[in-house]
Design a protein around this motif. Structure first.
Motif, mmCIF file in Angstrom:
data_model
loop_
_atom_site.group_PDB
_atom_site.id
_atom_site.type_symbol
_atom_site.label_atom_id
_atom_site.label_comp_id
_atom_site.label_asym_id
_atom_site.label_seq_id
_atom_site.Cartn_x
_atom_site.Cartn_y
_atom_site.Cartn_z
ATOM 1 N N SER A 783 -4.357 -17.769 -9.840
ATOM 2 C CA SER A 783 -4.782 -16.954 -8.651
ATOM 3 C C SER A 783 -4.408 -15.530 -9.520
ATOM 4 O O SER A 783 -3.734 -15.239 -11.282
ATOM 5 N N LEU A 784 -4.794 -14.892 -9.841
ATOM 6 C CA LEU A 784 -4.797 -13.034 -10.128
ATOM 7 C C LEU A 784 -4.160 -12.394 -8.805
ATOM 8 O O LEU A 784 -5.644 -11.693 -7.821
ATOM 9 N N ARG A 785 -3.318 -12.389 -7.829
ATOM 10 C CA ARG A 785 -3.011 -11.660 -7.242
ATOM 11 C C ARG A 785 -3.129 -10.101 -7.408
ATOM 12 O O ARG A 785 -2.141 -9.350 -7.933
ATOM 13 N N CYS A 786 -2.724 -8.606 -6.441
ATOM 14 C CA CYS A 786 -2.819 -8.231 -6.091
ATOM 15 C C CYS A 786 -1.562 -7.807 -5.381
ATOM 16 O O CYS A 786 -1.618 -7.998 -3.979
ATOM 17 N N LYS A 787 -0.726 -6.646 -5.976
ATOM 18 C CA LYS A 787 0.386 -6.108 -4.515
ATOM 19 C C LYS A 787 0.345 -5.135 -4.891
ATOM 20 O O LYS A 787 0.351 -4.039 -6.079
ATOM 21 N N VAL A 788 0.034 -4.025 -3.681
ATOM 22 C CA VAL A 788 0.393 -1.934 -3.377
ATOM 23 C C VAL A 788 1.368 -1.982 -2.949
ATOM 24 O O VAL A 788 2.276 -2.969 -1.950
ATOM 25 N N ASP A 789 2.890 -1.096 -3.909
ATOM 26 C CA ASP A 789 3.926 -1.072 -3.660
ATOM 27 C C ASP A 789 4.391 -1.937 -2.987
ATOM 28 O O ASP A 789 5.572 -2.077 -1.796
ATOM 29 N N GLY A 790 4.516 -3.226 -3.783
ATOM 30 C CA GLY A 790 5.334 -4.872 -3.445
ATOM 31 C C GLY A 790 4.766 -5.670 -2.406
ATOM 32 O O GLY A 790 4.704 -6.391 -2.501
ATOM 33 N N LYS A 833 1.674 -1.875 -13.820
ATOM 34 C CA LYS A 833 2.664 -3.204 -13.648
ATOM 35 C C LYS A 833 1.267 -4.266 -13.941
ATOM 36 O O LYS A 833 1.455 -4.974 -12.373
ATOM 37 N N TYR A 834 1.744 -5.088 -15.153
ATOM 38 C CA TYR A 834 0.814 -6.531 -15.049
ATOM 39 C C TYR A 834 1.585 -7.105 -15.592
ATOM 40 O O TYR A 834 1.912 -7.474 -15.911
ATOM 41 N N GLU A 835 1.696 -8.031 -14.706
ATOM 42 C CA GLU A 835 2.156 -9.724 -16.016
ATOM 43 C C GLU A 835 1.111 -10.486 -15.323
ATOM 44 O O GLU A 835 0.039 -11.202 -14.839
ATOM 45 N N LEU A 836 1.138 -11.032 -16.831
ATOM 46 C CA LEU A 836 0.377 -12.086 -17.038
ATOM 47 C C LEU A 836 0.527 -13.549 -17.622
ATOM 48 O O LEU A 836 1.810 -13.652 -18.191
ATOM 49 N N TYR A 837 0.944 -14.637 -16.614
ATOM 50 C CA TYR A 837 1.860 -15.905 -16.772
ATOM 51 C C TYR A 837 0.015 -16.561 -17.436
ATOM 52 O O TYR A 837 -0.226 -17.063 -16.384
ATOM 53 N N PRO A 838 -0.103 -16.558 -19.038
ATOM 54 C CA PRO A 838 -1.927 -17.217 -18.627
ATOM 55 C C PRO A 838 -1.813 -18.479 -18.416
ATOM 56 O O PRO A 838 -2.964 -19.469 -18.100
ATOM 57 N N ASP A 839 -0.559 -19.292 -18.477
ATOM 58 C CA ASP A 839 -1.337 -21.009 -17.906
ATOM 59 C C ASP A 839 -1.041 -21.299 -16.471
ATOM 60 O O ASP A 839 -0.776 -22.460 -15.892
ATOM 61 N N CYS A 840 -0.095 -20.085 -15.289
ATOM 62 C CA CYS A 840 -0.411 -20.554 -14.317
ATOM 63 C C CYS A 840 -0.641 -19.261 -13.311
ATOM 64 O O CYS A 840 -0.764 -18.803 -11.796
ATOM 65 N N ARG A 841 -0.243 -18.203 -13.419
ATOM 66 C CA ARG A 841 -0.812 -17.282 -12.695
ATOM 67 C C ARG A 841 -1.339 -15.801 -13.270
ATOM 68 O O ARG A 841 -0.644 -14.972 -14.484
ATOM 69 N N ALA A 842 -1.452 -14.847 -12.558
ATOM 70 C CA ALA A 842 -1.150 -13.133 -12.747
ATOM 71 C C ALA A 842 -1.030 -12.039 -11.797
ATOM 72 O O ALA A 842 -1.390 -12.368 -10.432
ATOM 73 N N ILE A 843 -0.176 -11.198 -12.174
ATOM 74 C CA ILE A 843 0.023 -10.738 -10.611
ATOM 75 C C ILE A 843 0.128 -9.067 -10.800
ATOM 76 O O ILE A 843 0.717 -8.583 -12.220
ATOM 77 N N LEU A 844 -0.727 -7.649 -10.536
ATOM 78 C CA LEU A 844 -1.155 -6.738 -10.071
ATOM 79 C C LEU A 844 -0.199 -5.924 -9.604
ATOM 80 O O LEU A 844 -0.455 -6.072 -8.710
ATOM 81 N N HIS A 845 0.715 -5.226 -9.712
ATOM 82 C CA HIS A 845 1.292 -4.681 -9.460
ATOM 83 C C HIS A 845 0.565 -2.927 -9.266
ATOM 84 O O HIS A 845 0.746 -2.010 -10.424
ATOM 85 N N ILE A 846 0.243 -2.089 -7.814
ATOM 86 C CA ILE A 846 -0.118 -0.941 -7.862
ATOM 87 C C ILE A 846 0.834 0.082 -6.755
ATOM 88 O O ILE A 846 1.723 -0.585 -6.053
ATOM 89 N N PHE A 847 1.519 1.459 -7.974
ATOM 90 C CA PHE A 847 2.327 1.831 -7.013
ATOM 91 C C PHE A 847 2.045 2.739 -6.941
ATOM 92 O O PHE A 847 0.990 3.590 -7.554
ATOM 93 N N THR A 848 1.959 3.999 -5.520
ATOM 94 C CA THR A 848 1.727 4.582 -4.843
ATOM 95 C C THR A 848 2.744 6.038 -5.082
ATOM 96 O O THR A 848 3.753 5.757 -5.107
#
Length: 865
Positions: A783-790, A833-848
């Motif tokens: 998974s590469l997840r995207c969160k906007v303002d949480g 903010k980008y959190e990369l957990y290379p063996d399981c997932r990545a999370i991209l946080h976008i803050f407005t």
């Protein structure tokens, strides 16, 4: 570690080889029971206690060491189950794991317990250590006993004294009078945190008295600004609200301190003065002191009227006035007044009828800098600190503690004990016969020779607060047998800061502050490679028990004395209404749980699983037998899964059966393969990154469900994916229930007709402790997840081989092509903010911009992850 374990358990060298590659007990035809669990634990204990690290990279997992009370409580079981699980996880990932244990062995409770039992404190403490160590081994905790230490051992406290002398040399350890909390029963000083809201002692319950005593202090305030700023270091992980607790304790370092000299009874004494305006150190005209200040004790009225102090920056003399009705800085009783530059101070002059000169104009910023620089050059202060933060009072007036290595000489004054004379050991006379509370009772020990003039001297009779012993132990663990220095810097390189420090939230302020201070001080000596001692914190919640309290009297009663009628609880004997609530476990509240009972009733693996399941480590745990059925049922399901696997694999008729079409077979295999990969990824995420072990456990329970729900026998017999999934499940559960999984693994690897022998992921010919933590297949999409303002907006699927190479810029480019993201982004982006957990997932946080403040707070609290 294996040699150490062999020595502790008195195993014959001839039988050492039996510690490896044991075979299964072959009890699969029986249903799992406590008797079988205990037999399994006895059979596999030596195997799971092996600690032969072969990794190239170190990982330091450190639980806070316990006070040796003699018996483990549920808080101990929780913290050490957490640390042992994390340590075993990292070992499966190929790390060289450092997982030590020691004993915070000094202190008042041990001394009082020894007095009550007419036993010397060191004998009482040693017996408790032996008892608790035995219990730790019974719980299967894999500690490195070669690193074991005890703070009451002279070979340890010699180096605590050595560090004290280094502090003393640099003016950071000093004596001064202070108003202290005095416990009249325990006859010792108490810290403010050891006095309850009613003004009573934390232990004896006595009403605390205020006394003026000459005490030893460590000038922690000199490092306050560094300690405050260090909390913003990027490499600190998972500190979350602990950062706010530490910052609140330290306070905003918006002022500075300079040590003046005040003349009291013809003797000059140090006087620390704080001000938010450093220029006043150069331009102040007088000092105002609150009448409650301890320095005014025993002064005559005339002496109070004629008080003078000396400013080391100007070499000038100033009047000191006693006055209460002004606004002193928070936590301070001294005010530095400069009426020619500060209008507020001019009003103070009017109140005190002090003539004022005309206003002067100066470059305040320039004078502030000049004052700080001059104070630092003269070594009399100039460091930044909050007004409320105080130096660390370390004096304790009891026997059972580290002796302060100081000699008092009438001719030479306060003299440090020479380094060559360390340790200053506690006298070992008959402790109880003399009913001794303080070292001053040991006259032979007390009287000594002054190291300078060789005249008569007296040893310091205060001992150190136990927080001093625990402020540096994490470094000694890395070089425990060093006889020349507390530790070598070379022994710390590549191992510090501690990768994961685990303990209760009640220690997240004082102990953590003192440990951080000591690490910063040792770093200033060049002894350590980093300032901060701990990289990641895992703060565990308390274990709570259900208590029953009679409403009318407030008396706590045992559960068996309570009956429930409808929704109302009443005391059986009196019929009185009873209040039921969750509280910290204690004997007095009759709401405790005995780990020893759990061990004998369920075994150590089930006990560990019970304490870790359902509730994340950081959350308060309400202990209840209601959690037992789920855990016991899961172990039963795992047991029968292995039984069915072995039974089917040994059934020749099933081997030749082809009841499933190739399409159906492949579909089921694909489902199991996806489940194995998905639950491997999610379990890895929670074991390795969030360390929410209970969530990781729930993922393993879900993988168990996949392997048990309507899986045809033909799949069990012929499916490589079923075999790999079952193997992965056992390996991933093994850090929590090592003995149970060692038996499951031995059964699995003894099965005939194994299909996945060619898999490079599993070492089928080795026991469970030699396996590697499973990884997802290259073809699986993570998974590469995207969160906007949480808020979660989209979830892209990326091949496992490609995810490690997705940069923040690339991730943003990919998610911006998704309609839900564009639809949500109606405002400008403030930051990413980008959190990369290379063996399981990545999370991209976008803050407005509009939601930035709210989102930042969520992120700081850990909600974003």
């Amino acid at each position: 570690m294996l040699r150490q374990y062999v020595r502790v358990c008195n195993i014959s060298p001839y039988n050492i080889f039996l510690l490896r590659n044991k075979s299964s007990l072959e009890l699969w035809d029986s249903n799992i029971s406590t008797e079988i669990k205990l037999e399994i634990e006895k059979h596999w204990n030596s195997t799971v206690q092996q600690n032969e690290n072969k990794g190239d990279k170190n990982v330091y997992i450190l639980p806070m060491f316990p006070y040796p009370s003699g018996n483990l409580h549920m808080g101990h079981v929780r913290v050490y189950s957490i640390s042992d699980t994390i340590a075993r996880f990292h070992k499966l990932n190929g790390f060289n794991v450092i997982h030590p244990i020691g004993w915070d062995a000094f202190g008042l409770p041990a001394e009082n317990a020894a007095l009550e039992r007419n036993v010397k404190p060191h004998i009482w403490t040693k017996s408790n250590i032996d008892s608790m160590k035995k219990q730790l081994i019974e719980l299967g905790y894999n500690f490195d006993l070669d690193r074991e230490l005890s703070t009451c051992d002279p070979s340890y406290y010699k180096w605590t004294q050595y560090i004290f002398l280094k502090l003393f040399e640099r003016g950071l350890a000093y004596q001064n009078e202070a108003i202290v909390n005095w416990d009249p029963i325990d006859k010792t000083v108490l810290a403010d945190e050891q006095v309850d809201d009613n003004g009573c002692s934390w232990r004896s319950g006595a009403k605390v008295q205020k006394k003026v005593l000459t005490q030893w202090f460590i000038k922690t305030t000199q490092f306050a600004k560094d300690l405050y700023d260090g909390l913003d270091e990027e490499y600190l992980e998972n500190w979350r609200d602990i950062i706010n607790l530490q910052k609140h304790w330290i306070g905003d370092c918006d002022g500075s301190v300079v040590t003046f000299q005040i003349k009291l009874n013809s003797v000059l004494r140090p006087l620390d003065i704080w001000t938010a305006d450093p220029y006043k150190f150069l331009h102040a005209e007088y000092v105002v002191i609150n009448s409650n200040n301890v320095i005014l004790k025993d002064l005559t009225e005339e002496e109070q009227i004629n008080l003078k102090c000396y400013n080391p920056l100007t070499n000038g003399e100033m009047n000191v006035y006693i006055y209460d009705n002004i606004s002193y800085p928070e936590g301070r009783e001294i005010y530095l007044a400069c009426p020619t530059m500060d209008p507020k101070d001019r009003k103070i002059s009017e109140l005190l009828n002090i003539p004022c000169n005309q206003y002067k104009t100066i470059d305040i910023n320039k004078e502030n800098k000049r004052a700080i620089q001059k104070a630092q050059e003269k070594n009399c202060g100039g460091y930044f600190v909050s007004s409320k933060l105080r130096d660390w009072l370390i004096s304790r007036q009891r026997y059972w503690g580290t002796p302060i290595p100081i000699i008092h000489c009438e001719k030479c004054g306060t003299v440090p004990v020479p380094y060559t004379d360390l340790p200053v050991e506690l006298p070992q006379h008959s402790f109880q016969e003399k009913n001794i509370f303080t070292l001053s009772k040991f006259e032979d020990w007390l009287n000594c020779e002054c190291p300078i003039c060789k005249g008569k001297g007296l040893r310091e009779t205060d001992t150190m607060d136990t927080f001093v012993d625990s402020s540096w132990y994490y470094y000694r663990f890395l070089d425990p047998s060093n006889r020349n220095v507390p530790f070598e810097k070379s022994a710390l390189i590549g191992k510090t800061p501690v990768d994961c420090y685990i303990g209760g939230k009640e220690h997240a302020v004082l102990h953590l502050y003192y440990a951080r201070f000591m690490s910063y001080f040792l770093h200033s000596l060049g002894w350590t490679p980093t300032k901060e001692p701990f990289k990641r914190l895992l703060v565990q919640g308390m274990v709570m028990g259900q208590s029953y309290k009679v409403k009318s009297s407030g008396k706590y009663i045992p559960k068996e004395d309570v009956e429930k009628t409808g929704k109302v609880y009443r005391e059986k004997s009196s019929g009185e209404a009873v209040r039921v609530q969750w509280e910290k476990m204690s004997k007095s509240k009759h709401n405790g749980e005995s780990p020893l009972r759990l061990l004998s009733t369920y075994g150590c693996d089930t006990t560990r699983l019970l304490i870790l399941a359902d509730v994340p480590p950081a959350t308060t745990r309400n202990w209840s037998d209601a959690t037992l059925p789920g855990v016991l049922n899961w172990q039963h399901r795992l047991w029968i899964t292995l039984r069915e696997f072995l039974t089917n694999r040994r059934n020749s008729a099933l081997i030749n059966n082809k009841s499933l079409s190739p399409e159906a077979f492949n579909k089921l295999e694909s489902k199991i393969c996806d489940a194995r990969n998905y639950f491997t990824a999610t379990s890895t995420y929670h074991f390795k990154y969030t360390q929410k072990l209970s969530v990781g456990i729930s993922q393993l329970q879900s993988l168990t469900n996949t392997l048990r729900n309507n899986v045809p026998a033909e799949i069990i017999v012929k499916s490589k994916e079923f075999e790999l999934a079952l193997a992965s499940l056992i390996i991933m559960l093994s850090p929590i229930t090592p003995h149970f999984c060692a038996e499951l693994w031995a059964g699995l690897t003894s099965a005939p007709n194994r299909i996945s022998n060619d898999s490079g992921l599993i070492a089928w010919d080795k026991d469970i402790t030699c396996q590697r933590w499973p990884i997802v297949d290259d073809h699986f999409k993570l998974s590469l997840r995207c969160k906007v303002d949480g808020a979660p907006i989209c979830d892209l699927k990326i091949l496992a081989t490609e995810l490690p190479y997705i940069t923040k810029e690339k991730a943003l480019e990919m998610v911006m092509k998704e309609e839900p993201v564009n639809k949500r982004l109606r405002r400008d982006i403030k930051r990413i903010k980008y959190e990369l957990y290379p063996d399981c997932r990545a999370i991209l946080h976008i803050f407005t911009i509009q939601n930035a403040t709210k989102s930042d707070k969520m992120e700081q609290a850990g909600s974003a992850v």
